[in-house]
Design an enzyme around this catalytic site. Structure first.
Site, PDB file in Angstrom:
ATOM      1  N   CYS A  40     -10.283  -0.292   4.818  1.00 22.39           N
ATOM      2  CA  CYS A  40      -9.242  -1.221   4.429  1.00 22.39           C
ATOM      3  C   CYS A  40      -9.453  -2.576   5.087  1.00 22.39           C
ATOM      4  O   CYS A  40      -9.303  -3.609   4.462  1.00 22.39           O
ATOM      5  CB  CYS A  40      -7.872  -0.690   4.810  1.00 22.39           C
ATOM      6  SG  CYS A  40      -6.594  -1.807   4.320  1.00 22.39           S
ATOM      7  N   SER A  69      12.433   4.221  15.019  1.00 26.71           N
ATOM      8  CA  SER A  69      11.305   3.713  15.806  1.00 26.71           C
ATOM      9  C   SER A  69      11.832   3.195  17.127  1.00 26.71           C
ATOM     10  O   SER A  69      12.356   2.091  17.190  1.00 26.71           O
ATOM     11  CB  SER A  69      10.603   2.608  15.018  1.00 26.71           C
ATOM     12  OG  SER A  69      10.061   3.159  13.839  1.00 26.71           O
ATOM     13  N   LEU A  70      11.696   3.986  18.169  1.00 25.01           N
ATOM     14  CA  LEU A  70      12.320   3.648  19.454  1.00 25.01           C
ATOM     15  C   LEU A  70      11.372   2.824  20.332  1.00 25.01           C
ATOM     16  O   LEU A  70      11.717   1.721  20.743  1.00 25.01           O
ATOM     17  CB  LEU A  70      12.762   4.944  20.145  1.00 25.01           C
ATOM     18  CG  LEU A  70      13.665   4.768  21.367  1.00 25.01           C
ATOM     19  CD1 LEU A  70      14.955   4.057  21.027  1.00 25.01           C
ATOM     20  CD2 LEU A  70      13.987   6.144  21.987  1.00 25.01           C
ATOM     21  N   GLY A 115       7.059  -2.618   5.615  1.00 25.98           N
ATOM     22  CA  GLY A 115       8.437  -3.090   5.468  1.00 25.98           C
ATOM     23  C   GLY A 115       9.478  -2.260   6.184  1.00 25.98           C
ATOM     24  O   GLY A 115       9.223  -1.136   6.620  1.00 25.98           O
ATOM     25  N   GLU A 116      10.650  -2.856   6.327  1.00 28.21           N
ATOM     26  CA  GLU A 116      11.799  -2.192   6.956  1.00 28.21           C
ATOM     27  C   GLU A 116      12.740  -1.758   5.823  1.00 28.21           C
ATOM     28  O   GLU A 116      13.453  -2.586   5.249  1.00 28.21           O
ATOM     29  CB  GLU A 116      12.490  -3.164   7.924  1.00 28.21           C
ATOM     30  CG  GLU A 116      13.840  -2.707   8.454  1.00 28.21           C
ATOM     31  CD  GLU A 116      13.852  -1.280   8.988  1.00 28.21           C
ATOM     32  OE1 GLU A 116      13.102  -0.972   9.905  1.00 28.21           O
ATOM     33  OE2 GLU A 116      14.643  -0.468   8.449  1.00 28.21           O
ATOM     34  N   CYS A 176       2.719  -4.193  15.271  1.00 30.94           N
ATOM     35  CA  CYS A 176       2.606  -3.825  13.861  1.00 30.94           C
ATOM     36  C   CYS A 176       1.947  -4.948  13.060  1.00 30.94           C
ATOM     37  O   CYS A 176       2.380  -6.102  13.129  1.00 30.94           O
ATOM     38  CB  CYS A 176       4.003  -3.537  13.307  1.00 30.94           C
ATOM     39  SG  CYS A 176       4.018  -3.278  11.522  1.00 30.94           S
ATOM     40  N   CYS A 207       7.644  -6.658  14.730  1.00 35.14           N
ATOM     41  CA  CYS A 207       7.288  -5.882  15.926  1.00 35.14           C
ATOM     42  C   CYS A 207       5.885  -6.286  16.406  1.00 35.14           C
ATOM     43  O   CYS A 207       4.988  -6.520  15.596  1.00 35.14           O
ATOM     44  CB  CYS A 207       7.323  -4.383  15.626  1.00 35.14           C
ATOM     45  SG  CYS A 207       8.948  -3.835  15.099  1.00 35.14           S
ATOM     46  N   CYS A 236       7.156  -7.878   6.436  1.00 28.98           N
ATOM     47  CA  CYS A 236       8.360  -7.392   7.127  1.00 28.98           C
ATOM     48  C   CYS A 236       8.891  -8.500   8.020  1.00 28.98           C
ATOM     49  O   CYS A 236       8.121  -9.216   8.665  1.00 28.98           O
ATOM     50  CB  CYS A 236       8.045  -6.155   7.963  1.00 28.98           C
ATOM     51  SG  CYS A 236       9.516  -5.491   8.803  1.00 28.98           S
ATOM     52  N   GLU A 274       0.808  -1.212   0.000  1.00 28.06           N
ATOM     53  CA  GLU A 274       0.000   0.000   0.000  1.00 28.06           C
ATOM     54  C   GLU A 274       0.844   1.266   0.000  1.00 28.06           C
ATOM     55  O   GLU A 274       1.980   1.294   0.486  1.00 28.06           O
ATOM     56  CB  GLU A 274      -0.985   0.008   1.164  1.00 28.06           C
ATOM     57  CG  GLU A 274      -0.392   0.291   2.506  1.00 28.06           C
ATOM     58  CD  GLU A 274      -1.450   0.355   3.603  1.00 28.06           C
ATOM     59  OE1 GLU A 274      -2.355  -0.494   3.616  1.00 28.06           O
ATOM     60  OE2 GLU A 274      -1.354   1.254   4.447  1.00 28.06           O
ATOM     61  N   CYS A 277       3.472   8.262   1.559  1.00 30.31           N
ATOM     62  CA  CYS A 277       3.999   7.223   2.439  1.00 30.31           C
ATOM     63  C   CYS A 277       4.188   5.954   1.600  1.00 30.31           C
ATOM     64  O   CYS A 277       3.226   5.421   1.049  1.00 30.31           O
ATOM     65  CB  CYS A 277       3.009   7.006   3.577  1.00 30.31           C
ATOM     66  SG  CYS A 277       3.507   5.693   4.690  1.00 30.31           S
ATOM     67  N   SER A 297      12.390   5.719   7.652  1.00 31.02           N
ATOM     68  CA  SER A 297      12.055   5.314   9.015  1.00 31.02           C
ATOM     69  C   SER A 297      12.588   3.909   9.237  1.00 31.02           C
ATOM     70  O   SER A 297      12.365   3.011   8.418  1.00 31.02           O
ATOM     71  CB  SER A 297      10.531   5.337   9.184  1.00 31.02           C
ATOM     72  OG  SER A 297      10.165   4.847  10.454  1.00 31.02           O
ATOM     73  N   ASN A 341      -2.471   2.066  16.627  1.00 32.26           N
ATOM     74  CA  ASN A 341      -3.647   1.619  15.876  1.00 32.26           C
ATOM     75  C   ASN A 341      -3.844   0.146  16.145  1.00 32.26           C
ATOM     76  O   ASN A 341      -3.104  -0.683  15.640  1.00 32.26           O
ATOM     77  CB  ASN A 341      -3.438   1.853  14.379  1.00 32.26           C
ATOM     78  CG  ASN A 341      -3.443   3.334  14.082  1.00 32.26           C
ATOM     79  OD1 ASN A 341      -4.433   4.015  14.284  1.00 32.26           O
ATOM     80  ND2 ASN A 341      -2.303   3.826  13.633  1.00 32.26           N
TER      81      ASN A 341
HETATM   82  N1  SAH Z   1       9.862  -0.480   9.381  1.00 33.18           N
HETATM   83  C1  SAH Z   1      10.049   0.888   9.591  1.00 33.18           C
HETATM   84  C2  SAH Z   1       9.115   1.761   8.774  1.00 33.18           C
HETATM   85  C3  SAH Z   1       7.717   1.295   8.628  1.00 33.18           C
HETATM   86  S1  SAH Z   1       6.760   1.320  10.084  1.00 33.18           S
HETATM   87  C4  SAH Z   1       9.958   1.236  11.061  1.00 33.18           C
HETATM   88  O1  SAH Z   1       9.571   0.388  11.850  1.00 33.18           O
HETATM   89  O2  SAH Z   1      10.326   2.344  11.403  1.00 33.18           O
HETATM   90  C5  SAH Z   1       6.483   3.078  10.274  1.00 33.18           C
HETATM   91  C6  SAH Z   1       6.111   3.477  11.710  1.00 33.18           C
HETATM   92  O3  SAH Z   1       4.825   2.977  12.089  1.00 33.18           O
HETATM   93  C7  SAH Z   1       7.067   2.945  12.735  1.00 33.18           C
HETATM   94  O4  SAH Z   1       7.416   3.933  13.652  1.00 33.18           O
HETATM   95  C8  SAH Z   1       6.246   1.873  13.396  1.00 33.18           C
HETATM   96  O5  SAH Z   1       6.719   1.597  14.671  1.00 33.18           O
HETATM   97  C9  SAH Z   1       4.873   2.445  13.403  1.00 33.18           C
HETATM   98  N2  SAH Z   1       3.783   1.466  13.594  1.00 33.18           N
HETATM   99  C10 SAH Z   1       3.752   0.185  13.206  1.00 33.18           C
HETATM  100  N3  SAH Z   1       2.580  -0.397  13.563  1.00 33.18           N
HETATM  101  C11 SAH Z   1       1.849   0.542  14.172  1.00 33.18           C
HETATM  102  C12 SAH Z   1       0.556   0.561  14.772  1.00 33.18           C
HETATM  103  N4  SAH Z   1      -0.221  -0.519  14.774  1.00 33.18           N
HETATM  104  N5  SAH Z   1       0.123   1.695  15.313  1.00 33.18           N
HETATM  105  C13 SAH Z   1       0.890   2.812  15.285  1.00 33.18           C
HETATM  106  N6  SAH Z   1       2.117   2.862  14.744  1.00 33.18           N
HETATM  107  C14 SAH Z   1       2.609   1.733  14.206  1.00 33.18           C
HETATM  108 FE1  SF4 Z   2       6.351  -3.074  11.289  1.00 24.93          FE
HETATM  109 FE2  SF4 Z   2       8.450  -1.427  10.951  1.00 24.93          FE
HETATM  110 FE3  SF4 Z   2       8.474  -3.329  12.856  1.00 24.93          FE
HETATM  111 FE4  SF4 Z   2       8.590  -4.031  10.289  1.00 24.93          FE
HETATM  112  S1  SF4 Z   2      10.107  -2.867  11.437  1.00 24.93           S
HETATM  113  S2  SF4 Z   2       7.362  -4.997  11.865  1.00 24.93           S
HETATM  114  S3  SF4 Z   2       7.254  -2.483   9.370  1.00 24.93           S
HETATM  115  S4  SF4 Z   2       7.112  -1.539  12.738  1.00 24.93           S
END
Ligand code: SAH
Ligand code: SF4
Length: 382
Positions: free
Chosen positions: A344, A219-220, A165-166, A118, A115, A111, A91, A104, A197, A301
């Protein structure tokens, strides 16, 4: 099989032209036709030497992805789903704001980082996107929006690699795509308007700093290793101290820039005042080394499989206040396109009915960002 010219940055296209026995400068012409004018057929390229125009279709093509669907939110946010073969769907989201248009972009189908919070992470990894598929999202969005809005000039002013994705686990394909975004003969976006990111792929952060120091978001999500490893499994490989040292190194390549730390607010998990105080200590420790940062708090979310819930707004605001009182610039992300997010989820069901690929249609609502500035105070490190 012909070569998809969307796979090349300008340098790559020049090398391709040379292989065809053409002068390198022809590549610039071709590149501008593709990226500045959105050409998808060589016949359109009327000022290109006829001999080349005849030669090109034999070995090359300009091919975007198959559009599965488009969803328009009442707030103007647009989401496109593209099929990238073998049941994989990715997407792309456009977020219009008064002073900018942000796209975006996804970097992978699925991925591998996994996480906990996610939905893409929960799907698992399918494959890396090619350069053509990464830049193809911008190519498609920019030119279809220009057509739709009847605008001859640029519609998309900012790109964030925050879709599925990362990106730094797909570095080889990512780098040429970033170069096309920045190239004056391509999209001409400034370095600071393109954000990568990452969940913290330390060696690739170093590479990116050297090769193409665009804006960096990290993404901390947690101030201590035990909690971060639980939320972002990659932390076991690259723990927080190493990650922050990499941020400091990155800033040497991107002077006067901030690193944006993204922090997904999870109810009762990482959103307590104590976590905010630990973050402050962490940032102060690294500010001495030259780290300048800001925080972006993201309301989670939720999706059922995560077993997690979104922090209540008062908690988010209290958390932000603690950071701000310590001088850390903090914003709270405003979710955009809520109505099409809901749509979606429904769409995933629809697609499953038709094709059985529902599991691939991950949606990360986090892509749809705008942000509310809570307060701006002095940033750490200045
Ligand atoms: N993989 C990369 C970029 C894609 S994710 C990363 O992790 O940074 C982009 C951002 O969305 C990241 O900060 C991620 O932690 C956040 N994210 C992922 N799932 C989410 C969710 N369910 N609700 C809010 N933010 C989310
Ligand atoms: Fe989701 Fe980014 Fe974590 Fe991959 S690295 S699982 S896209 S938050």
């Amino acid at each position: 099989m012909t070569t998809n010219l969307l796979d090349y940055d300008l340098e790559g296209l020049a090398a391709f032209c040379e292989r065809l026995g053409e002068k390198r400068f022809r590549a610039t012409q071709l590149f501008r036709w593709i990226h500045q004018r959105g050409a998808s057929s060589f016949d359109q390229m009327t000022d290109l030497a006829k001999s080349l125009r005849e030669k090109l279709p034999v070995s090359a093509r300009i091919e975007g992805m198959t559009l599965v669907s488009r969803h328009d939110s009442v707030d103007g946010t647009i989401k496109w789903l593209f099929s990238v073969g073998a049941g994989d769907v990715i997407e792309t989201v456009f977020i219009p704001e008064s002073d900018r248009g942000t796209l975006c972009i996804s970097s992978q189908a699925g991925c591998a980082v996994g996480c906990r919070f996610c939905s893409t992470g929960h799907q698992g990894f399918s494959r890396n996107l090619t350069t053509a598929e990464i830049i193809g999202q911008l190519w498609f969005a920019e030119h279809s929006l220009r057509q739709q809005l009847k605008k001859p000039e640029r519609v998309i002013s900012n790109v964030v690699m925050m879709g599925m994705g990362e990106p730094l686990q797909n570095y080889t394909q990512l780098l040429p795509a970033l170069r096309v975004m920045l190239d004056d003969h391509g999209y001409g976006l400034s370095r600071r308007r393109v954000t990568v990111s990452t969940s913290g792929v330390v060696p690739m952060m170093d590479r990116l700093g050297q090769d193409c120091p665009v804006a960096l978001a990290v993404s901390l999500h947690a101030p201590v290793d035990a909690l971060r490893s639980d939320l972002v499994p990659l932390n076991k490989k690259y723990p927080i101290a190493e990650l922050l040292e990499a941020c400091v190194r990155y800033q040497q390549f991107a002077p006067r820039d901030f690193i944006t730390f993204e922090y997904c607010m999870l109810d009762g998990v990482n959103d307590q005042p104590e976590h905010a105080r630990q973050l402050i200590a962490l940032m102060q420790q690294h500010a001495a080394g030259g780290l300048s940062c800001k925080f972006n708090l993201i309301p989670f979310n939720p999706f059922p499989a995560s077993g997690l819930t979104r922090s209540a707004m008062p908690e988010v605001v209290a958390f932000a206040k603690i950071l701000m009182d310590a001088g850390i610039v903090t914003t709270v992300r405003k979710t955009r396109g809520d109505d099409i997010d809901a749509a979606c989820g429904q769409l995933a069901g629809d697609v499953q009915d038709r094709t059985g690929v529902e599991r691939r249609i991950a949606s990360q609502r986090q892509g749809m960002l705008g942000s509310i500035k809570v307060v701006v105070t002095r940033e750490v490190g200045t």
